[in-house]
Design an enzyme around this catalytic site. Structure first.
Site, PDB file in Angstrom:
ATOM      1  N   ASN A   1      27.971  27.332  19.701  1.00 54.15           N
ATOM      2  CA  ASN A   1      27.508  28.445  20.533  1.00 54.15           C
ATOM      3  C   ASN A   1      28.391  29.696  20.390  1.00 54.15           C
ATOM      4  O   ASN A   1      29.599  29.583  20.257  1.00 54.15           O
ATOM      5  CB  ASN A   1      27.470  28.018  22.004  1.00 54.15           C
ATOM      6  CG  ASN A   1      26.434  26.923  22.259  1.00 54.15           C
ATOM      7  OD1 ASN A   1      25.394  26.890  21.600  1.00 54.15           O
ATOM      8  ND2 ASN A   1      26.730  26.036  23.168  1.00 54.15           N
ATOM      9  N   GLN A  49      42.857  53.092  48.696  1.00 57.64           N
ATOM     10  CA  GLN A  49      43.556  51.892  48.220  1.00 57.64           C
ATOM     11  C   GLN A  49      42.605  50.985  47.442  1.00 57.64           C
ATOM     12  O   GLN A  49      43.036  50.181  46.628  1.00 57.64           O
ATOM     13  CB  GLN A  49      44.154  51.148  49.421  1.00 57.64           C
ATOM     14  CG  GLN A  49      44.912  49.900  49.062  1.00 57.64           C
ATOM     15  CD  GLN A  49      45.724  49.390  50.239  1.00 57.64           C
ATOM     16  OE1 GLN A  49      46.636  50.063  50.710  1.00 57.64           O
ATOM     17  NE2 GLN A  49      45.385  48.219  50.747  1.00 57.64           N
ATOM     18  N   GLU A  87      28.746  36.095  24.004  1.00 56.52           N
ATOM     19  CA  GLU A  87      27.988  36.001  25.254  1.00 56.52           C
ATOM     20  C   GLU A  87      28.837  36.401  26.453  1.00 56.52           C
ATOM     21  O   GLU A  87      28.384  37.119  27.351  1.00 56.52           O
ATOM     22  CB  GLU A  87      27.485  34.570  25.460  1.00 56.52           C
ATOM     23  CG  GLU A  87      26.358  34.188  24.528  1.00 56.52           C
ATOM     24  CD  GLU A  87      26.020  32.720  24.686  1.00 56.52           C
ATOM     25  OE1 GLU A  87      24.970  32.414  25.263  1.00 56.52           O
ATOM     26  OE2 GLU A  87      26.818  31.872  24.239  1.00 56.52           O
ATOM     27  N   LYS A  94      25.369  21.420  18.659  1.00 62.57           N
ATOM     28  CA  LYS A  94      25.457  22.840  19.051  1.00 62.57           C
ATOM     29  C   LYS A  94      26.746  23.526  18.627  1.00 62.57           C
ATOM     30  O   LYS A  94      27.816  22.952  18.643  1.00 62.57           O
ATOM     31  CB  LYS A  94      25.314  22.973  20.580  1.00 62.57           C
ATOM     32  CG  LYS A  94      23.959  22.692  21.127  1.00 62.57           C
ATOM     33  CD  LYS A  94      22.876  23.593  20.574  1.00 62.57           C
ATOM     34  CE  LYS A  94      22.982  25.019  21.084  1.00 62.57           C
ATOM     35  NZ  LYS A  94      22.677  25.115  22.530  1.00 62.57           N
ATOM     36  N   LYS A 105      42.175  50.410  43.205  1.00 65.15           N
ATOM     37  CA  LYS A 105      43.037  49.737  42.228  1.00 65.15           C
ATOM     38  C   LYS A 105      42.473  48.475  41.607  1.00 65.15           C
ATOM     39  O   LYS A 105      42.549  48.289  40.389  1.00 65.15           O
ATOM     40  CB  LYS A 105      44.396  49.460  42.852  1.00 65.15           C
ATOM     41  CG  LYS A 105      45.258  50.689  42.892  1.00 65.15           C
ATOM     42  CD  LYS A 105      46.428  50.490  43.794  1.00 65.15           C
ATOM     43  CE  LYS A 105      46.709  51.739  44.582  1.00 65.15           C
ATOM     44  NZ  LYS A 105      45.605  52.253  45.409  1.00 65.15           N
ATOM     45  N   SER A 155      28.749  22.050  22.751  1.00 67.23           N
ATOM     46  CA  SER A 155      28.039  21.662  23.958  1.00 67.23           C
ATOM     47  C   SER A 155      28.594  20.319  24.423  1.00 67.23           C
ATOM     48  O   SER A 155      28.937  19.474  23.606  1.00 67.23           O
ATOM     49  CB  SER A 155      26.548  21.552  23.656  1.00 67.23           C
ATOM     50  OG  SER A 155      25.927  20.679  24.572  1.00 67.23           O
ATOM     51  N   HIS A 166      12.437  47.874  18.130  1.00 69.01           N
ATOM     52  CA  HIS A 166      11.739  46.939  19.039  1.00 69.01           C
ATOM     53  C   HIS A 166      11.995  45.490  18.622  1.00 69.01           C
ATOM     54  O   HIS A 166      11.161  44.626  18.871  1.00 69.01           O
ATOM     55  CB  HIS A 166      10.230  47.192  19.077  1.00 69.01           C
ATOM     56  CG  HIS A 166       9.853  48.635  19.239  1.00 69.01           C
ATOM     57  ND1 HIS A 166       9.506  49.176  20.452  1.00 69.01           N
ATOM     58  CD2 HIS A 166       9.796  49.646  18.332  1.00 69.01           C
ATOM     59  CE1 HIS A 166       9.234  50.466  20.295  1.00 69.01           C
ATOM     60  NE2 HIS A 166       9.412  50.781  19.011  1.00 69.01           N
ATOM     61  N   SER A 195      48.621  45.876  50.111  1.00 67.33           N
ATOM     62  CA  SER A 195      48.104  46.071  48.756  1.00 67.33           C
ATOM     63  C   SER A 195      49.097  45.559  47.713  1.00 67.33           C
ATOM     64  O   SER A 195      48.808  45.585  46.519  1.00 67.33           O
ATOM     65  CB  SER A 195      47.809  47.556  48.498  1.00 67.33           C
ATOM     66  OG  SER A 195      48.975  48.325  48.707  1.00 67.33           O
ATOM     67  N   TYR A 213      44.087  62.375  51.705  1.00 70.18           N
ATOM     68  CA  TYR A 213      44.234  60.927  51.590  1.00 70.18           C
ATOM     69  C   TYR A 213      43.576  60.181  52.750  1.00 70.18           C
ATOM     70  O   TYR A 213      43.693  60.566  53.912  1.00 70.18           O
ATOM     71  CB  TYR A 213      45.720  60.526  51.525  1.00 70.18           C
ATOM     72  CG  TYR A 213      45.858  59.043  51.290  1.00 70.18           C
ATOM     73  CD1 TYR A 213      45.804  58.515  50.005  1.00 70.18           C
ATOM     74  CD2 TYR A 213      45.969  58.158  52.355  1.00 70.18           C
ATOM     75  CE1 TYR A 213      45.880  57.140  49.782  1.00 70.18           C
ATOM     76  CE2 TYR A 213      46.052  56.783  52.141  1.00 70.18           C
ATOM     77  CZ  TYR A 213      46.004  56.289  50.851  1.00 70.18           C
ATOM     78  OH  TYR A 213      46.057  54.941  50.633  1.00 70.18           O
ATOM     79  N   ASN A 244      51.283  59.151  49.623  1.00 70.78           N
ATOM     80  CA  ASN A 244      50.026  59.709  49.121  1.00 70.78           C
ATOM     81  C   ASN A 244      50.186  60.365  47.750  1.00 70.78           C
ATOM     82  O   ASN A 244      49.377  60.145  46.844  1.00 70.78           O
ATOM     83  CB  ASN A 244      49.459  60.726  50.119  1.00 70.78           C
ATOM     84  CG  ASN A 244      49.178  60.098  51.472  1.00 70.78           C
ATOM     85  OD1 ASN A 244      49.323  58.883  51.624  1.00 70.78           O
ATOM     86  ND2 ASN A 244      48.781  60.896  52.432  1.00 70.78           N
TER      87      ASN A 244
HETATM   88  N1  ARG Z   1      48.729  51.331  49.325  1.00 71.32           N
HETATM   89  C1  ARG Z   1      48.318  52.665  49.438  1.00 71.32           C
HETATM   90  C2  ARG Z   1      47.228  52.993  48.407  1.00 71.32           C
HETATM   91  O1  ARG Z   1      47.071  52.228  47.523  1.00 71.32           O
HETATM   92  C3  ARG Z   1      49.466  53.574  49.209  1.00 71.32           C
HETATM   93  C4  ARG Z   1      49.374  54.868  49.941  1.00 71.32           C
HETATM   94  C5  ARG Z   1      49.409  54.612  51.415  1.00 71.32           C
HETATM   95  N2  ARG Z   1      49.471  55.825  52.151  1.00 71.32           N
HETATM   96  C6  ARG Z   1      49.289  55.826  53.447  1.00 71.32           C
HETATM   97  N3  ARG Z   1      49.366  56.980  54.006  1.00 71.32           N
HETATM   98  N4  ARG Z   1      48.990  54.767  54.126  1.00 71.32           N
HETATM   99  O2  ARG Z   1      46.532  53.966  48.502  1.00 71.32           O
END
Ligand code: ARG
Length: 453
Positions: A282, A319, A287, A280, A322, A274, A153, A20, A314, A107
């Site tokens: 735009n 993950q 948009e 044009k 994010k 355009s 409307h 990650s 957890y 965690n």
């Molecule tokens: N990269 C993990 C996340 O975003 C971090 C926590 C990982 N914890 C684990 N027990 N593998 O959630």
């Protein structure tokens, strides 16, 4: 991390699949702040010495500098930002670095990083909302007297002022700011000390940690601390609603910028051409904003769906929170910023708005209310004026051109003063209910917002 339990290194494909760090590196500032506070708590608990704590802190600050200057190399085989920073620290300061992860799990660490990030972004988005509201208010003040048709409307309905319209937008964005404040309250809880899910036999002073990291409360259940992503869901919902408001504003502006309406013109600086049609101009910024909002809804659905049916505490699924979160934050931040910059440069075609607002049909309801004020039940008045409007349509005649004698045939309550009904400014002045667009009300509202924003 794999040294004890595993006989084989992770397959490269598995590492690649699960890492990650390619996106969570963005949380480094919060991760480092959390680790510095954690080291201080470990020192207070007597787990590390004051000297070790000092080494950890200066090591982490040096790593932060390295990251900020772009010199830090993130290593994908180290999984995530936590492991990357910890490895760099241990390399830098030796055994003290290896003590940092005592009484902590990734965690509670990631839960902490996310909460710190969301708190900071709530503040940032709120201040951008304020800037946008100020831009809207400036525009409302600048074009105070500009009358335009109000639509329902997308059909002409009743007269309003352009300022009244803009004040609507300010109200909507104010609710967004309130919603963020509310979300902040539930985000403002320290999860650190909860470990993997059940705390640790080494108890840290969580009140101290909360103070050090700027939290007002400590999480009261360690399972909850590592399970909870409600604050992410709520924040994504807040962002989605702000997006909804931006999208409706975009839609109105796009429609009003057409040749058919001609109410507004976007500045050249915020318009595109355009590649084929030389004439044009735009409204791409509006948009794109309208288009981007789909992603905000997608991101909200994605986190809600990920959370649903997760077993307690957890799970690695978490993950996946994010990228959706970062994407919504980036999208809303940039949309708010560009709108605050684009609005002051908007050209308002006062004459076109005013010409459209002089359509006497906008005052058909006023005409019915004229009869009501003379004692007629509203339903009857509505029907009489409805017939008049239909009649005018077939005769291609304006509603305010019907001779008094004709009107009298429909109702004896009509009199010479009926002509006053067709004065738009007169009509607006009478619209005095709270929130209605009488110039007096608008002035009060503008003053109120000026004080507040
Ligand atoms: N990269 C993990 C996340 O975003 C971090 C926590 C990982 N914890 C684990 N027990 N593998 O959630």
């Amino acid at each position: 991390m794999r040294k004890g339990r595993f006989n084989k290194p992770a397959a490269e494909i598995a590492q690649h699949y699960s890492e990650s760090v390619s996106f969570d590196w963005q949380l480094y500032r919060y991760d480092i702040a959390g680790s510095i506070a954690h080291a201080a708590a470990l020192a207070r608990a007597g787990i590390i010495s004051a000297a070790e704590r000092g080494k950890i802190e200066s090591g982490l600050l040096a790593i932060r500098k390295e990251i900020e200057s772009g010199k830090f190399t993130w290593n994908r085989s180290l999984d995530d930002l936590h492991m990357n920073i910890e490895a760099a620290l241990t390399k830098r300061i030796g055994s003290a670095g290896a003590k940092l992860h005592t009484a902590r799990s990734r965690n509670d660490q990631i839960a902490l990083d996310l909460r710190l990030y969301v708190k900071a972004e709530i503040t940032e988005v709120s201040s951008r909302l304020r800037s946008l509201q100020r831009a809207l208010l400036d525009l409302a003040e600048k074009h105070l007297e500009v009358v335009m048709p109000g639509y329902t409307h997308l059909q002409r309905a009743q007269p309003i002022t352009f300022s009244h319209y803009l004040l609507w937008q300010i109200e909507a964005f104010e609710r967004d700011a309130e919603r963020l404040r509310d979300c902040l309250n539930r985000t403002d809880v320290l999860p650190l000390g909860s470990g993997a899910l059940a705390g640790s036999t080494i108890a840290l002073d969580q009140e101290f940690l909360a103070r050090a990291l700027g939290f007002t409360r400590v999480c009261q259940n360690s399972i909850d601390a590592v399970s909870d992503r409600d604050f992410v869901c709520e924040f994504l919902f807040c962002l989605a609603i702000s997006g909804l408001h931006l999208s409706r504003l975009s839609e109105d502006l796009i429609i009003w910028s057409t040749t058919e309406f001609g109410f507004i013109e976007f500045s050249d600086a915020f318009s595109t051409g355009s590649s084929l049609m030389p004439q044009k101009k735009n409204p791409d910024i509006a948009e794109l904003t309208r288009g981007k909002i789909g992603r905000l809804y997608g991101n909200l659905m994605s986190i809600l769906t990920t959370m649903k049916a997760l077993p307690s505490s957890y799970n690695r699924d978490l993950q996946e929170d994010k990228e959706a979160l970062f994407d919504s934050v980036d999208t809303v931040r940039s949309a708010l910023e560009i709108f605050a910059a684009m609005l002051p440069e908007l050209k308002i075609n006062r004459d076109r708005m005013q010409a459209a607002a002089s359509d006497p049909n906008l005052l058909a309801t006023d005409l019915a209310e004229y009869l009501v004020k003379r004692g007629m039940p509203f339903r009857r008045a509505h029907a009489i004026v409805g017939c008049l409007v239909a009649d005018c349509a077939t005769k291609e005649m304006a509603l305010n051109q019907v001779p008094l004698a004709e009107l009298k045939k429909r109702s004896s309550l009509f009199d010479a003063d009926v002509a006053n009904v067709f004065d738009v400014r007169h009509s607006l002045a009478q619209r005095r209910a709270t929130g209605a667009p009488s110039p007096k009300n608008i002035a009060v509202q503008i003053k109120r917002w000026r004080k507040k924003l």
